[in-house]
Enzyme design. Structure first.
Site, PDB file in Angstrom:
ATOM      1  N   SER A 122       0.983  -1.184  -0.101  1.00  0.00           N
ATOM      2  CA  SER A 122       0.069   0.007  -0.135  1.00  0.00           C
ATOM      3  C   SER A 122       0.985   1.145   0.005  1.00  0.00           C
ATOM      4  O   SER A 122       2.071   1.306   0.708  1.00  0.00           O
ATOM      5  CB  SER A 122      -0.863  -0.014   1.169  1.00  0.00           C
ATOM      6  OG  SER A 122      -1.595   0.984   1.252  1.00  0.00           O
ATOM      7  N   TYR A 146      -1.164  -0.169   9.909  1.00  0.00           N
ATOM      8  CA  TYR A 146      -1.326  -0.871   8.632  1.00  0.00           C
ATOM      9  C   TYR A 146      -0.163  -0.767   7.736  1.00  0.00           C
ATOM     10  O   TYR A 146       0.240  -1.429   6.978  1.00  0.00           O
ATOM     11  CB  TYR A 146      -2.479  -0.352   8.026  1.00  0.00           C
ATOM     12  CG  TYR A 146      -2.813  -0.646   6.455  1.00  0.00           C
ATOM     13  CD1 TYR A 146      -3.441  -2.127   6.347  1.00  0.00           C
ATOM     14  CD2 TYR A 146      -2.892   0.183   5.596  1.00  0.00           C
ATOM     15  CE1 TYR A 146      -3.579  -2.461   5.013  1.00  0.00           C
ATOM     16  CE2 TYR A 146      -2.995  -0.239   4.341  1.00  0.00           C
ATOM     17  CZ  TYR A 146      -3.398  -1.657   3.993  1.00  0.00           C
ATOM     18  OH  TYR A 146      -3.589  -2.187   2.922  1.00  0.00           O
ATOM     19  N   LYS A 150       2.513  -3.392   6.477  1.00  0.00           N
ATOM     20  CA  LYS A 150       2.731  -3.706   5.012  1.00  0.00           C
ATOM     21  C   LYS A 150       4.095  -3.306   4.608  1.00  0.00           C
ATOM     22  O   LYS A 150       4.835  -4.232   3.914  1.00  0.00           O
ATOM     23  CB  LYS A 150       1.786  -2.767   4.111  1.00  0.00           C
ATOM     24  CG  LYS A 150       0.408  -3.162   4.133  1.00  0.00           C
ATOM     25  CD  LYS A 150       0.119  -4.442   3.219  1.00  0.00           C
ATOM     26  CE  LYS A 150      -1.201  -4.806   3.080  1.00  0.00           C
ATOM     27  NZ  LYS A 150      -1.370  -6.158   2.361  1.00  0.00           N
TER      28      LYS A 150
END
Length: 321
Positions: A122, A146, A150
């Site tokens: 991402s 998050y 990632k």
């Protein structure tokens, strides 16, 4: 060719499976089977070859082992706990986004078959005190859990590839819009809902101002890039297997204007601006001036205009009246 799509019940996973079914081949070989795996059984996809739908919890190594066998040639690792959810539930994010990724890679290593692994990262891996523009070799500085998870997944994909356990490649996805279906727990979910719901005749709330810029890609183009990404030869990837997936930057106002240009003035009247501090706190740390030069050289591409993103939703995903 046996393809395993982990996260095969999601929007991108389902679209990818349908596109592969229509295509019939990948990496120069005929597809003989696709396995769709998700936390619950994914929806079936029609294809001229065998399609299997299975439940798989990637946080559980035994579940991964039962799903990923030695006959799998290509693994699409799409499954993730999305941004706002990972921020709210730190343990769930670690369990799926970090340990789940590690479990899949460890299973691939155990098999000693060196499958191609396509990992979806991402643009949330960028942020903080990194100068603009963001280039292919800008360092990762995520400002959310998050994004951090990632980024760690990318390091694992690179290292497992360096060791020869997998043939990995990772792509940092832009925000995918316009996504069909219902809003999810991603902080970026409103970037589809403020367009999708009005196009469907429903009211939508925008939690940021209309001059907010962001980096976007349509679901159709994302799937095209994931297929191209699987076909890139290892020698072309270099020492860093992970890169930005191409997208383009537009403001909320430009997106709304694009919707108006394609669908007329009525949908935009259904958008209500209402500040949501929790969402604003997450998205303010995202970076926008992204230059995906490596992926472009490797044959991946972005949408020509946001009008295209609107047209693709109307053609591919808008529910029948």
């Amino acid at each position: 060719m046996h393809i395993l799509i982990i996260g095969g019940g999601g929007v991108v996973g389902q679209k990818l499976a349908r596109s592969l079914a229509a295509r019939g081949q990948l990496r120069g070989k005929a597809i003989r089977k696709i396995t769709l795996a998700d936390i619950v059984d994914p929806a079936m996809v029609e294809a001229p070859f065998d399609v299997e739908c299975v439940a798989c919890d990637i946080s559980n190594p035994a579940s991964v082992a039962a799903t990923l066998g030695a006959d799998v040639d290509v693994i699409y690792l799409l499954a993730a706990i999305v941004s706002a959810h990972a921020e709210e539930d730190f343990d769930a994010g670690l369990s799926i986004n970090l340990m789940g990724t590690l479990n899949v890679l460890q299973r691939a290593r155990e098999l000693q078959t060196k499958p191609v692994v396509v990992f979806t990262s991402s643009i949330a891996v960028y942020g903080g005190e990194v100068p603009d523009p963001i280039l292919d070799h800008s360092f990762l500085n995520p400002q959310t859990s998050y994004g951090a998870q990632k980024a760690m997944g990318e390091l694992l994909v690179n290292d497992f590839s360096r060791k020869g356990y997998i043939d990995g490649r990772g792509f940092r996805l832009p925000t995918i819009s316009v996504r069909p279906g219902k809003p999810n727990r991603a902080a970026s979910s409103f970037m589809s809902s403020i367009l999708r719901e009005p196009l469907n005749g429903q009211e939508a709330i925008c939690p940021v101002s209309d001059d907010f810029p962001h980096f976007y890609l349509s679901p159709r183009k994302c799937v095209e890039n994931l297929i191209r990404g699987a076909e890139i030869e290892a020698a072309e990837l270099g020492q860093n297997r992970c890169m930005m997936m191409p997208g383009k930057m537009w403001t909320i106002r430009q997106m709304i204007d694009a919707m108006t240009a394609v669908a007329g003035p009525e949908p935009a009247k259904l958008i209500r601006f209402e500040a949501q501090p929790a969402i604003q706190e997450i998205v303010k740390g995202w970076r926008f001036d992204l230059r995906p030069e490596k992926a472009l050289k490797l044959g991946l591409s972005a949408d020509e205009s946001f009008e295209d993103n609107i047209r693709y939703y109307l053609e591919d995903d808008k529910p029948a009246a």
